[in-house]
Write a protein that holds these residues in place. Structure first.
Motif, PDB file in Angstrom:
ATOM      1  N   MET B  30     -14.361  -4.871   9.070  1.00 24.48           N
ATOM      2  CA  MET B  30     -13.246  -5.720   8.701  1.00 24.48           C
ATOM      3  C   MET B  30     -13.744  -7.034   8.112  1.00 24.48           C
ATOM      4  O   MET B  30     -13.052  -8.045   8.164  1.00 24.48           O
ATOM      5  CB  MET B  30     -12.395  -5.998   9.932  1.00 24.48           C
ATOM      6  CG  MET B  30     -11.752  -4.728  10.438  1.00 24.48           C
ATOM      7  SD  MET B  30     -10.722  -5.039  11.831  1.00 24.48           S
ATOM      8  CE  MET B  30      -9.608  -6.180  11.093  1.00 24.48           C
ATOM      9  N   TRP B  78       0.361  -3.368   7.189  1.00 22.00           N
ATOM     10  CA  TRP B  78       1.615  -2.709   6.820  1.00 22.00           C
ATOM     11  C   TRP B  78       1.453  -2.007   5.471  1.00 22.00           C
ATOM     12  O   TRP B  78       1.816  -0.849   5.306  1.00 22.00           O
ATOM     13  CB  TRP B  78       2.751  -3.744   6.761  1.00 22.00           C
ATOM     14  CG  TRP B  78       4.013  -3.170   6.223  1.00 22.00           C
ATOM     15  CD1 TRP B  78       4.821  -2.268   6.860  1.00 22.00           C
ATOM     16  CD2 TRP B  78       4.587  -3.406   4.941  1.00 22.00           C
ATOM     17  NE1 TRP B  78       5.863  -1.940   6.045  1.00 22.00           N
ATOM     18  CE2 TRP B  78       5.764  -2.621   4.859  1.00 22.00           C
ATOM     19  CE3 TRP B  78       4.247  -4.209   3.850  1.00 22.00           C
ATOM     20  CZ2 TRP B  78       6.573  -2.612   3.742  1.00 22.00           C
ATOM     21  CZ3 TRP B  78       5.059  -4.210   2.734  1.00 22.00           C
ATOM     22  CH2 TRP B  78       6.207  -3.408   2.683  1.00 22.00           C
ATOM     23  N   LEU B  79       0.892  -2.731   4.487  1.00 23.24           N
ATOM     24  CA  LEU B  79       0.712  -2.142   3.151  1.00 23.24           C
ATOM     25  C   LEU B  79      -0.150  -0.889   3.230  1.00 23.24           C
ATOM     26  O   LEU B  79       0.132   0.111   2.573  1.00 23.24           O
ATOM     27  CB  LEU B  79       0.063  -3.152   2.211  1.00 23.24           C
ATOM     28  CG  LEU B  79       0.999  -4.168   1.572  1.00 23.24           C
ATOM     29  CD1 LEU B  79       0.214  -5.163   0.746  1.00 23.24           C
ATOM     30  CD2 LEU B  79       2.015  -3.460   0.686  1.00 23.24           C
ATOM     31  N   THR B  82       1.755   2.117   4.687  1.00 18.87           N
ATOM     32  CA  THR B  82       2.736   2.785   3.839  1.00 18.87           C
ATOM     33  C   THR B  82       2.089   3.920   3.054  1.00 18.87           C
ATOM     34  O   THR B  82       2.788   4.781   2.541  1.00 18.87           O
ATOM     35  CB  THR B  82       3.364   1.825   2.811  1.00 18.87           C
ATOM     36  OG1 THR B  82       2.330   1.354   1.962  1.00 18.87           O
ATOM     37  CG2 THR B  82       4.055   0.672   3.474  1.00 18.87           C
ATOM     38  N   GLY B  83       0.750   3.880   2.938  1.00 17.85           N
ATOM     39  CA  GLY B  83       0.075   4.946   2.210  1.00 17.85           C
ATOM     40  C   GLY B  83       0.167   4.795   0.704  1.00 17.85           C
ATOM     41  O   GLY B  83      -0.338   5.619  -0.044  1.00 17.85           O
ATOM     42  N   ARG B  84       0.819   3.744   0.241  1.00 21.60           N
ATOM     43  CA  ARG B  84       0.950   3.561  -1.205  1.00 21.60           C
ATOM     44  C   ARG B  84      -0.248   2.819  -1.773  1.00 21.60           C
ATOM     45  O   ARG B  84      -0.551   2.884  -2.942  1.00 21.60           O
ATOM     46  CB  ARG B  84       2.220   2.771  -1.540  1.00 21.60           C
ATOM     47  CG  ARG B  84       3.492   3.361  -1.015  1.00 21.60           C
ATOM     48  CD  ARG B  84       3.718   4.721  -1.625  1.00 21.60           C
ATOM     49  NE  ARG B  84       5.085   5.182  -1.438  1.00 21.60           N
ATOM     50  CZ  ARG B  84       5.506   5.814  -0.356  1.00 21.60           C
ATOM     51  NH1 ARG B  84       4.679   6.064   0.611  1.00 21.60           N
ATOM     52  NH2 ARG B  84       6.769   6.221  -0.270  1.00 21.60           N
ATOM     53  N   ILE B  85      -0.922   2.052  -0.931  1.00 21.66           N
ATOM     54  CA  ILE B  85      -1.992   1.177  -1.393  1.00 21.66           C
ATOM     55  C   ILE B  85      -3.158   1.297  -0.437  1.00 21.66           C
ATOM     56  O   ILE B  85      -2.973   1.323   0.779  1.00 21.66           O
ATOM     57  CB  ILE B  85      -1.484  -0.271  -1.452  1.00 21.66           C
ATOM     58  CG1 ILE B  85      -0.538  -0.429  -2.636  1.00 21.66           C
ATOM     59  CG2 ILE B  85      -2.622  -1.248  -1.576  1.00 21.66           C
ATOM     60  CD1 ILE B  85      -0.026  -1.804  -2.814  1.00 21.66           C
ATOM     61  N   LYS B  86      -4.350   1.390  -1.001  1.00 24.01           N
ATOM     62  CA  LYS B  86      -5.513   1.521  -0.125  1.00 24.01           C
ATOM     63  C   LYS B  86      -5.861   0.180   0.502  1.00 24.01           C
ATOM     64  O   LYS B  86      -5.489  -0.869   0.003  1.00 24.01           O
ATOM     65  CB  LYS B  86      -6.696   2.043  -0.934  1.00 24.01           C
ATOM     66  CG  LYS B  86      -6.543   3.520  -1.227  1.00 24.01           C
ATOM     67  CD  LYS B  86      -7.460   3.953  -2.347  1.00 24.01           C
ATOM     68  CE  LYS B  86      -7.018   5.293  -2.889  1.00 24.01           C
ATOM     69  NZ  LYS B  86      -7.254   5.403  -4.330  1.00 24.01           N
ATOM     70  N   ASP B  88      -8.496  -1.789   0.798  1.00 24.33           N
ATOM     71  CA  ASP B  88      -9.155  -2.887   0.089  1.00 24.33           C
ATOM     72  C   ASP B  88      -8.225  -3.501  -0.943  1.00 24.33           C
ATOM     73  O   ASP B  88      -8.195  -4.712  -1.136  1.00 24.33           O
ATOM     74  CB  ASP B  88     -10.479  -2.435  -0.527  1.00 24.33           C
ATOM     75  CG  ASP B  88     -10.295  -1.285  -1.490  1.00 24.33           C
ATOM     76  OD1 ASP B  88      -9.277  -0.577  -1.376  1.00 24.33           O
ATOM     77  OD2 ASP B  88     -11.158  -1.093  -2.360  1.00 24.33           O
ATOM     78  N   ALA B  89      -7.432  -2.651  -1.603  1.00 24.37           N
ATOM     79  CA  ALA B  89      -6.486  -3.185  -2.578  1.00 24.37           C
ATOM     80  C   ALA B  89      -5.427  -4.033  -1.892  1.00 24.37           C
ATOM     81  O   ALA B  89      -4.992  -5.066  -2.424  1.00 24.37           O
ATOM     82  CB  ALA B  89      -5.834  -2.048  -3.359  1.00 24.37           C
ATOM     83  N   ILE B  91      -5.817  -5.846   0.789  1.00 25.41           N
ATOM     84  CA  ILE B  91      -6.410  -7.161   1.055  1.00 25.41           C
ATOM     85  C   ILE B  91      -6.387  -8.000  -0.225  1.00 25.41           C
ATOM     86  O   ILE B  91      -5.983  -9.157  -0.212  1.00 25.41           O
ATOM     87  CB  ILE B  91      -7.867  -7.000   1.547  1.00 25.41           C
ATOM     88  CG1 ILE B  91      -7.876  -6.370   2.933  1.00 25.41           C
ATOM     89  CG2 ILE B  91      -8.580  -8.341   1.567  1.00 25.41           C
ATOM     90  CD1 ILE B  91      -9.267  -6.127   3.485  1.00 25.41           C
ATOM     91  N   GLY B  92      -6.781  -7.370  -1.332  1.00 24.85           N
ATOM     92  CA  GLY B  92      -6.846  -8.080  -2.606  1.00 24.85           C
ATOM     93  C   GLY B  92      -5.482  -8.453  -3.164  1.00 24.85           C
ATOM     94  O   GLY B  92      -5.392  -9.246  -4.101  1.00 24.85           O
ATOM     95  N   LEU B  93      -4.428  -7.851  -2.631  1.00 23.98           N
ATOM     96  CA  LEU B  93      -3.082  -8.229  -3.066  1.00 23.98           C
ATOM     97  C   LEU B  93      -2.555  -9.390  -2.237  1.00 23.98           C
ATOM     98  O   LEU B  93      -1.935 -10.313  -2.757  1.00 23.98           O
ATOM     99  CB  LEU B  93      -2.129  -7.054  -2.908  1.00 23.98           C
ATOM    100  CG  LEU B  93      -2.056  -6.057  -4.047  1.00 23.98           C
ATOM    101  CD1 LEU B  93      -1.176  -4.895  -3.648  1.00 23.98           C
ATOM    102  CD2 LEU B  93      -1.498  -6.745  -5.288  1.00 23.98           C
ATOM    103  N   PHE B  95      -4.067 -11.740  -0.046  1.00 26.71           N
ATOM    104  CA  PHE B  95      -4.572 -13.106   0.074  1.00 26.71           C
ATOM    105  C   PHE B  95      -4.436 -13.933  -1.207  1.00 26.71           C
ATOM    106  O   PHE B  95      -4.114 -15.113  -1.121  1.00 26.71           O
ATOM    107  CB  PHE B  95      -5.988 -13.138   0.676  1.00 26.71           C
ATOM    108  CG  PHE B  95      -7.122 -13.016  -0.289  1.00 26.71           C
ATOM    109  CD1 PHE B  95      -7.520 -14.101  -1.048  1.00 26.71           C
ATOM    110  CD2 PHE B  95      -7.806 -11.833  -0.431  1.00 26.71           C
ATOM    111  CE1 PHE B  95      -8.576 -13.996  -1.940  1.00 26.71           C
ATOM    112  CE2 PHE B  95      -8.853 -11.713  -1.318  1.00 26.71           C
ATOM    113  CZ  PHE B  95      -9.238 -12.798  -2.081  1.00 26.71           C
ATOM    114  N   ALA B  97      -1.955 -13.787  -3.241  1.00 26.64           N
ATOM    115  CA  ALA B  97      -0.551 -14.192  -3.291  1.00 26.64           C
ATOM    116  C   ALA B  97      -0.307 -15.370  -2.352  1.00 26.64           C
ATOM    117  O   ALA B  97       0.291 -16.383  -2.745  1.00 26.64           O
ATOM    118  CB  ALA B  97       0.341 -13.011  -2.918  1.00 26.64           C
TER     119      ALA B  97
END
Lengths: 385, 361
Positions: B30, B78-79, B82-86, B88-89, B91-93, B95, B97
């Motif tokens: 992590m 949560w993201l 949902t299984g829509r976003i991996k 690492d992505a 995390i990159g979305l 922080f 924002a």
């Protein structure tokens, strides 16, 4: 409308919008490949690692020509990615820790160099720190030209090697069995990501660069299962966030462009996550809620059916069977009545023709499973007889 | 207390508090969550600053930032779920924002401190954007000492009290859950402490150093040992050494203290990578070389044992197809071990060498 027109008339706004749009375009295209290859945060690392490159380029050449500084940034990012690969190949350190070490180590060194330059009293250095948070307002025509050339090269290469990159992304083992230089292609794709980072340094800066590679791609992914569509959509989302962010930041003083571009991209992603057809979460939630409601009603009907056949169907008996309050049981009976499955009033309720039929159908449907799972149940009963 | 001492001590507190938690972050894969949290505390600090009416208030800032940190963790999880976003992505979305919101709020509402935003990252100026500026000296030092000392103590207690639970849930979350250790509760407790440590350090040393201290020393220790207690101790040590050396370097070069501490930590990691006794790159290469040489020497002994007379080097080279330099290396090793004797006519076994070659394996 005046604002949008401003893109064509206002020199500064035009450059800022163009720069942000270019970043969105190139970041969107390369981000698609990066996120699909599970290398989303590579861009973050490359961006942070670029800072010492910028500082060293300035220290060595003494100029602030954008191309020189960006080349330094690119070189440092590229070195960082090579170092990262070397560490990953030669140790058992987990990938995320390796990324973290490279990111914070390079960035710390960059900050050290930056302050060293600032304190050395060279008045020329002012403005180097704009790369950290980006300072889109300082983008001039020359910068846009540099970005366009860099981006053009990157996009051209993606266009030429699209088929190879696609294979590399989805099935590297197969690509390798076809004789494609998988390692070389991977390095090339990473190098192109470095170019995207170079374009973004002036507009959104080191810290927020990650979002420009991830957000448009993640948004586009929700709308399609085809790579080509995803790449186009991602590019479009990137350009849209770039232009919108630039325009919004021009509406007031002191609105920094970079964060607005990133927030626009994040909002587009949120919207796509929630509402994209098929993959949208809202549709998921609605499906789940409908299923839950249906299953609850069906179990309710079965309970009522049992009571009606073997005892009395009253709110009290139903409440007892379902371990609920009588008032609640009454509401539930009315729910069934609304569907036309039971009729009645006050204390006496009975199943309608329709209710019987539905309960029977449900019972049959439920019976399939135990039989299939436990064939001995039927045979055992027969044998005992 | 001199200001030098206060600064170094604060840094050692930050590095110790971070190393204690960072060891588990690295092992739980992590590490990048630490990066995300340390960026995301900015909006929390801004919010607390705004709520408390622009006063420099430690408690609201700590709480606000810790909440922002937990929000980050929750959003990312949560993201991912949902299984829509991996992961690492996600995390990159999240922080960028949150960080954007923070930067935006600072630029909009706290205009006069706009330029000091970099200080958030440099961290040399405490309470980065919000204070009447003070030098990082006697005035402030003691307060950051109090905050970081307290956090170090809390983290130390947490690790000591829940060591068994942490260890189990880190290495086998399934078993921990089956035994009723509530790995989820432990997970959020760990994340809360990371957030608190991040914001405490954010105020005194800036964002880069937190990430650097949370990840680099534990990663360095990870390369040096395979045992958890040793790893934690080494991580603390690496952090402390980076603090001291980084400060000295920063003074010598007149550069950012936080930046130089991170640089030194990175260099120490590089040293561990190259020279670690367990699997360091150069260590492994040296060992391979040595084994190759020893094997060649034994081969040479076995060959010589078949001859009654000294064998000229030329013949050995022809026989094995070795380069003269390689033969010299093997020969040198065997001679040092007293297995081979120099002879004008060529290579000859000593009595010990003959005995070794004659041994049946």
């Amino acid at each position: 409308m005046d604002l949008l027109a401003g893109i064509f008339t206002d020199y500064t706004l035009r450059n800022v919008a163009l720069g942000a749009a270019l970043l969105g375009l190139v970041g969107g295209v390369l981000g698609s490949f990066a996120t699909l290859r599970r290398q989303s945060l590579l861009g973050d690392v490359l961006a942070h690692a670029a800072l010492p490159g910028i500082c060293l380029a300035f220290l060595l050449t003494g100029t602030k020509a954008p191309l020189i500084l960006l080349l330094g940034a690119g070189l440092a990012g590229w070195l960082a990615s090579l170092l990262m690969l070397a560490i990953l190949r030669s140790t058992r350190l987990p990938e995320d820790s390796t990324l973290g070490v490279i990111l914070s180590g390079f960035f710390g060194f960059g900050i050290g160099l930056l302050t060293f330059i600032q304190h050395s009293g060279d008045s020329d250095q002012a403005g180097l720190d704009k790369f950290i948070f980006g300072q889109a307002a300082t983008v001039v025509g020359e910068d846009v030209l540099t970005m366009a050339v860099l981006g053009g090269v990157a996009l051209l290469l993606v266009g030429l090697l699209y088929k190879e990159f696609k294979l590399l992304t989805f099935d590297p083992a197969f690509a390798s069995s076809l004789g494609l230089p998988v390692r070389g292609l991977g390095t090339l794709l990473t190098s192109l990501t470095v170019i995207a980072v170079m374009i973004g340094l002036q507009t959104v800066g080191v810290v927020l660069m990650a979002a420009m590679l991830i957000a448009p791609a993640a948004a586009a992914r929700q709308w399609t299962n085809r790579l080509s569509t995803m790449v186009w959509l991602s590019a479009a989302f990137g350009v849209l966030s770039g232009v919108l962010g630039a325009v919004i930041s021009a509406t007031r003083e002191n609105l920094p462009t970079g964060p607005l571009v990133v927030l626009t991209a994040s909002l587009i992603t949120l919207f796509s996550l929630l509402l994209a057809p098929e993959r949208g979460l809202v549709w998921d939630w609605r499906r789940t809620r409908n299923n839950r409601r249906r299953i609850r009603l069906e179990r309710l009907l079965l309970d009522a059916h049992v009571l009606y056949n073997h005892a009395e169907l009253t709110p009290e008996s139903l409440a007892q069977r379902r371990r609920a309050a009588p008032a609640r049981a009454k509401e539930e009976l009315e729910e069934l009545a609304a569907r036309g499955w039971v009729t009645g009033r006050g204390e006496r309720w009975e199943l309608t023709e329709q209710g019987h039929a539905e309960a029977h159908r449900l019972e049959q449907a439920m019976r399939v499973l135990p039989k299939a799972l436990n064939p001995r149940a039927e045979g055992g009963a027969g044998g005992a007889a | 207390m001199s200001s030098d001492f206060v600064i170094v001590l604060t840094a050692i507190f930050v590095s110790t508090a971070s190393a204690l938690l960072g060891s588990f972050l690295v092992l739980r894969r992590m590490a990048l969550m630490a990066d995300a949290i340390s960026h995301a505390v900015l909006p929390g600090i801004v919010l607390a600053f705004w709520v408390s009416g622009g006063e420099r208030a430690t408690a609201p800032a700590l709480l606000g930032a810790a909440a922002a940190g937990l929000l980050t963790v929750t959003l990312v999880e949560w993201l991912t779920r949902t299984g829509r976003i991996k992961n690492d992505a996600a995390i990159g979305l999240v922080f960028p924002a949150l960080f954007s919101l923070g930067v935006l709020a600072v630029s909009l509402y706290f205009r006069n401190v706009h330029l000091d935003l970099d200080a958030v990252l440099y961290g040399e100026i405490a309470y980065a954007p919000f204070n009447t500026l003070e030098a990082f000296g006697l005035n402030l030092g003691p307060e950051s000492l109090w905050i970081m000392g307290g956090l170090t103590l809390v983290n130390l207690l947490f690790v000591l009290l829940f060591y068994k639970e942490l260890k189990l849930s880190t290495f086998d979350a399934g078993l921990a859950a089956a035994l009723g250790f509530l790995p989820a509760v432990l997970h959020y407790a760990l994340m809360s402490l990371v957030s608190l440590t991040a914001v405490g350090a954010f105020q005194s040393v800036g964002a880069i150093l937190i990430v650097a201290f949370l990840i680099i020393p534990p990663a360095t220790a990870y390369l040096l040992t395979q045992r958890l207690p040793v790893m934690i101790a080494l991580a603390v040590l690496v952090g402390a050494v980076s603090s001291v050396l980084g400060y000295v370097l920063a003074i010598l070069l007149d550069a950012s203290i936080a930046g130089m501490m991170a640089t030194v930590a990175g260099l120490l990691f590089g040293l561990a990578w190259l020279f670690s006794p367990v699997g360091g790159v150069l260590t492994a290469r040296n060992r391979r070389e040595r084994q190759r040489r020893e094997f060649a020497a034994r081969l040479l002994l076995a060959h010589l044992a078949h001859h009654d007379r000294p064998v000229p080097a030329r013949e050995v080279l022809e026989e094995f197809g070795w380069s003269p330099a390689f033969l010299a290396q093997a020969q040198q090793w065997a001679q040092r071990e007293g297995l081979l004797a120099g002879d004008p006519n060529g290579l000859r076994l000593t009595a010990r060498g003959a005995a070794l070659a004659g041994e049946r394996p």
